[in-house]
Design an enzyme around this catalytic site. Structure first.
Site, PDB file in Angstrom:
ATOM      1  N   LYS A 138       0.850  -1.194   0.000  1.00  0.00           N
ATOM      2  CA  LYS A 138       0.000   0.000   0.000  1.00  0.00           C
ATOM      3  C   LYS A 138       0.885   1.243   0.000  1.00  0.00           C
ATOM      4  CE  LYS A 138      -3.850  -1.750   2.832  1.00  0.00           C
ATOM      5  NZ  LYS A 138      -4.912  -1.631   1.835  1.00  0.00           N
ATOM      6  N   ARG A 141      -9.985 -11.812   2.323  1.00  0.00           N
ATOM      7  CA  ARG A 141     -10.829 -12.912   1.828  1.00  0.00           C
ATOM      8  C   ARG A 141     -10.115 -14.258   1.947  1.00  0.00           C
ATOM      9  NH1 ARG A 141     -11.089  -9.796  -3.820  1.00  0.00           N
ATOM     10  NH2 ARG A 141     -11.079  -8.135  -2.266  1.00  0.00           N
TER      11      ARG A 141
END
Ligand code: BES
Ligand code: ZN
Ligand code: ZN
Length: 504
Positions: free
Chosen positions: A278, A352
């Site tokens: 990020k 996920r």
């Protein structure tokens, strides 16, 4: 460094607000600038000066207004705090008003609320507002003045009500105290620095917290056990960190439960993005990426402490998502528990992967209802803003129920769909059973949910994407502080309460 300030004691009383022994009396005031309901005697004691004093202070009786009035002896308490209630105060108005009032209180031992309490819901809202609004996080404060400020909280809170001996009202008070404590515990876990809350430290802290609650069993799987159990998603995400992953399970099995609720929470203790790193600015708040795990664990402990007749299975996969020579790579294929293979495309879509293992573990317990909570996608924040969580799943009724319960308890959810189109993309990997990520950002919250759906079978399931509301990096408002918010805890407790009612 760490310190705990005891939460105030909460009691109901039918005493009069003018003669009660308290440092502060909180009164509600409507737009006509008259004290509402049980506080009208306080307004009368002030006499003619009540309205003009409030007007001078800029107070108009609207929700959000607050004014501090020295009583100069007209009633027994030294200070009155007036809070605006508008025309028709709902539990939401009362919760916000109580939070506003406690923030205006300083150096008081006893605070008494003389707000209108038509029913048990009103009492619950006032108690929750007071506890949630009074939250502070002082673990890292070492300077004397900061520590004194942190210690400045009332010892006792008394809610004046004619329902002081009513069984529903007393139960509502207990539920409020347990629920608000769970929200505040979630906030503490989220606010803790990520170096101090590694997966192992988080798991230890859960074991410690669960010792206080009878009937809750905790199991922790370390990295060796995760390998034996085939949890390739959690191990894959955690493999780049020097702090190995964990999976924490809590179970609560009351006699004759009305339902079996399974909760799964995303516990990424820090999300750097991994090799799909990020940008620095978006990393700043990523200690909050374990808020889902914190919420489901704290809610489980509260539901068990309240002895609700609902069986609980709570599963929290915990991992730190870091880049390193051993980190997960785009292109790797992981095997989730149960054998499903996943082609990794972006290591920043890690939630996920850990949730897939967690959902499979939870589903093995064959729950009636399965709910997962996760700070899953930035796309959900783009869609719904920072104060509303998304709710997705395979059951319209459950999705609607989450929205409705959220409205009652003061948490905003909005339904989003899982379309056939996104589902077809999830199953479109060139080399594995599933692809983890869709290169097009459009509908990212839907794609993530469609991915999770592959692991829930036919179980009635809801997915709460709390990426927006879990962490408040703007200013405090209403009962919500800056930093970790505890979003979703009240709704999870509300859902268990509603499942518990089914046998009555
Ligand atoms: N933890 C983030 C999601 C998030 C974003 C939480 C903002 C709280 C606030 C998640 O793991 C993530 O990085 N998601 C990516 C997914 C993308 C790579 C498909 C995102 O949202 O950008
Ligand atoms: Zn991520
Ligand atoms: Zn994440």
């Amino acid at each position: 460094m760490a310190s705990k300030h005891a939460e105030p004691s909460f009691t109901l009383s039918s005493a009069s607000p003018t003669t009660t022994r308290a440092d502060v009396v909180v009164v509600g005031v409507g737009p006509d600038l008259k004290a509402v309901g049980p506080a009208d005697a306080v307004g009368d004691a002030f006499g003619r000066s009540f309205k003009p004093t409030l007007t001078t202070l800029g107070f108009r009786g609207k929700p959000g207004d607050v004014a501090v009035l020295p009583t100069a002896g007209v009633i027994k308490a030294a200070t009155v705090i007036a809070v605006g209630l508008g025309d028709d105060p709902t539990p939401t108005t009362l919760r916000k008003a109580a939070a506003k009032a406690v923030k205006a209180v300083h150096n008081a031992t006893t605070v008494t609320f003389a707000l209108p309490t038509a029913d048990a819901d009103a009492i619950r809202a006032i108690a929750e507002g007071a506890l949630l609004g009074g939250y502070r996080f002082d673990r890292y404060r070492t300077r004397d003045e900061d520590r004194e400020a942190a210690a400045d909280r009332p010892h006792a809170v008394v809610i004046l009500t004619r329902l002081s001996r009513d069984a529903d009202a007393l139960a509502a008070l207990d539920a409020a105290v347990a629920t608000a404590a769970a929200v505040n515990r979630t906030r503490d876990w989220v606010n803790t620095g990520p170096g101090d809350l590694t997966p192992a430290a988080f798991a230890d802290s859960v074991v410690e917290a669960a010792k206080d609650v009878a009937g809750v069993k905790v199991t922790v799987w370390d990295e060796a056990r995760l390998a034996k159990e085939g949890c390739g998603g959690i191990l894959g995400v955690g493999q780049g960190s020097t702090h190995p992953p964990r999976l924490v399970q809590l179970t609560y099995k009351p006699k004759n439960p009305s339902a079996h609720l399974a909760l799964v929470g995303k516990g990424i203790t820090f999300d750097s993005g991994g090799l799909s790193l990020k940008p620095g600015a978006s990393m700043m708040t990523m200690k909050c990426d374990m808020a889902g795990a914190a919420s489901v664990i704290a809610a489980t402990l509260a539901i068990a402490a309240l002895e609700l007749p609902v069986r609980l299975t709570c599963v929290a996969p915990m991992a730190e998502n870091m880049p390193s020579g051993s980190a997960l790579r785009p292109g790797d294929v992981l095997e989730i528990r149960g054998g499903t293979t996943v082609e990794v495309h972006n290591t920043d879509a890690e939630g996920r992967l850990v949730l897939a293992d967690g959902l499979v573990v939870a589903n093995e317990a064959e729950p009636d209802v399965l709910v997962d909570v996760a700070t899953l996608t930035g796309a959900c924040v783009v869609a719904l803003g920072e104060r509303t969580a998304g709710v997705l799943g395979n059951d319209d009724a459950l999705r609607g129920q989450v929205v409705e319960i959220g409205e009652t308890v003061g948490e905003a959810f909005w339904p989003l769909p899982i379309t056939d189109e996104v589902t077809s993309r999830v199953t479109s990997s060139d080399i594995a059973d599933l692809r983890q990520h869709n290169p097009k950002p459009a509908g990212g919250a839907l794609f993530a949910a469609a991915f999770l759906q592959q692991f829930v079978g036919e179980t009635t399931w809801a997915h709460l994407d709390i990426a927006g509301p879990a962490f408040n990096d703007a200013g405090a408002y209403d009962e919500v502080p800056k930093g970790g918010t505890g979003a979703s805890v009240r709704t999870l407790v509300g859902l268990a309460e509603s499942l518990a009612k089914k046998i009555d």
